[in-house]
Design an enzyme around this catalytic site. Structure first.
Site, short mmCIF file in Angstrom:
data_model
loop_
_atom_site.label_atom_id
_atom_site.label_comp_id
_atom_site.label_asym_id
_atom_site.label_seq_id
_atom_site.Cartn_x
_atom_site.Cartn_y
_atom_site.Cartn_z
N TYR A 15 0.81 -1.22 0.00
CA TYR A 15 0.00 0.00 0.00
C TYR A 15 0.84 1.27 0.00
CZ TYR A 15 -3.69 -3.21 1.48
OH TYR A 15 -4.58 -4.24 1.55
N HIS A 20 -4.45 5.98 -1.64
CA HIS A 20 -5.12 5.87 -0.34
C HIS A 20 -4.15 6.15 0.81
CE1 HIS A 20 -9.06 5.05 1.10
NE2 HIS A 20 -8.86 3.84 1.58
N TYR A 64 -5.29 -0.30 10.00
CA TYR A 64 -5.84 -0.25 8.65
C TYR A 64 -6.88 0.86 8.58
CZ TYR A 64 -3.28 -4.38 7.24
OH TYR A 64 -2.26 -5.25 6.94
N ASN A 66 -9.95 1.39 7.63
CA ASN A 66 -11.34 1.33 8.06
C ASN A 66 -11.53 1.36 9.57
OD1 ASN A 66 -11.73 1.14 5.34
ND2 ASN A 66 -12.54 -0.92 5.36
N ASP A 91 -7.15 11.15 1.69
CA ASP A 91 -7.35 11.23 0.24
C ASP A 91 -8.82 11.51 -0.04
OD1 ASP A 91 -7.55 8.39 1.28
OD2 ASP A 91 -8.45 8.09 -0.70
N ASN A 112 -14.32 5.25 4.44
CA ASN A 112 -14.47 4.40 5.64
C ASN A 112 -13.57 4.82 6.80
OD1 ASN A 112 -16.52 2.82 4.54
ND2 ASN A 112 -15.04 1.51 3.50
#
Length: 186
Positions: A15, A20, A64, A66, A91, A112
């Protein structure tokens, strides 16, 4: 005065360079600029520095995206930082690439990470720096877009946008939300 700057993103090398993870990229820039580094701590990587008499803690949640709210709530409580002194870097698909907007409150707009922060803080009235990533994707490809890396054309402006985002974070901590919005929001 104490401030908490939260860079949103996902942990893991897969990632690291994705749209993101722009919050992590800005957080990394801030730490490097102030000659500090992140240490793994409870629910987040944490870095501290002083800027113009302000104590600034920067976190990159390890929960993470969310579940980002869990880390934000923990560190805000741990450091006794008021909600108005928390700045979340996120973002935003609804804003064109190269646009940066600071706001004192707002909705999650389907993000989220912001939804979870709102649920954990029990308010949508927390400052955020919205980093525009645009919406240049075809129908049904939103997840691939946000979890994709910046294009070569986008990378031309990326370093400058990260630097400007960091400047906006420091301005938020030194001259406040209202004056920073006036100076930077175009």
């Amino acid at each position: 005065m104490k401030y908490l700057i939260v860079g949103l993103g996902n942990i893991g090398p897969e990632y690291a360079k994705t749209r993101h993870n722009i919050g992590f990229m800005v957080a990394d820039y801030l730490a490097k600029k102030h000659d500090t580094s992140f240490e793994m701590d409870r629910l987040a990587y944490v870095a501290d520095f002083k800027h113009k008499g302000r104590s600034i803690t920067v976190i990159k949640p390890t929960t993470y995206m969310n579940l980002s709210g869990k880390a934000v709530k923990y560190w805000a409580n741990q450091l006794k930082i008021k909600t108005e002194n928390i700045l979340v870097i996120v973002d935003d698909l609804a804003i064109p690439y190269t646009s940066l907007r600071m706001r004192g409150k707002g909705g999650a707009a389907g993000h989220n990470g912001l939804k979870d922060i709102e649920a954990q803080l029990q308010t949508a009235a927390y400052p955020r720096l919205r980093f525009g990533i645009g919406d240049n994707y075809s129908k049904g490809k939103q997840v691939d877009f946000v979890l994709g890396e910046f294009t070569e054309d986008e990378k031309i402006d990326l370093d400058g946008l990260i630097e400007k985002s960091a400047d906006m974070c420091l301005s938020f901590a030194s001259i406040g939300l209202s004056r920073t919005m006036t100076q930077y929001n175009k």
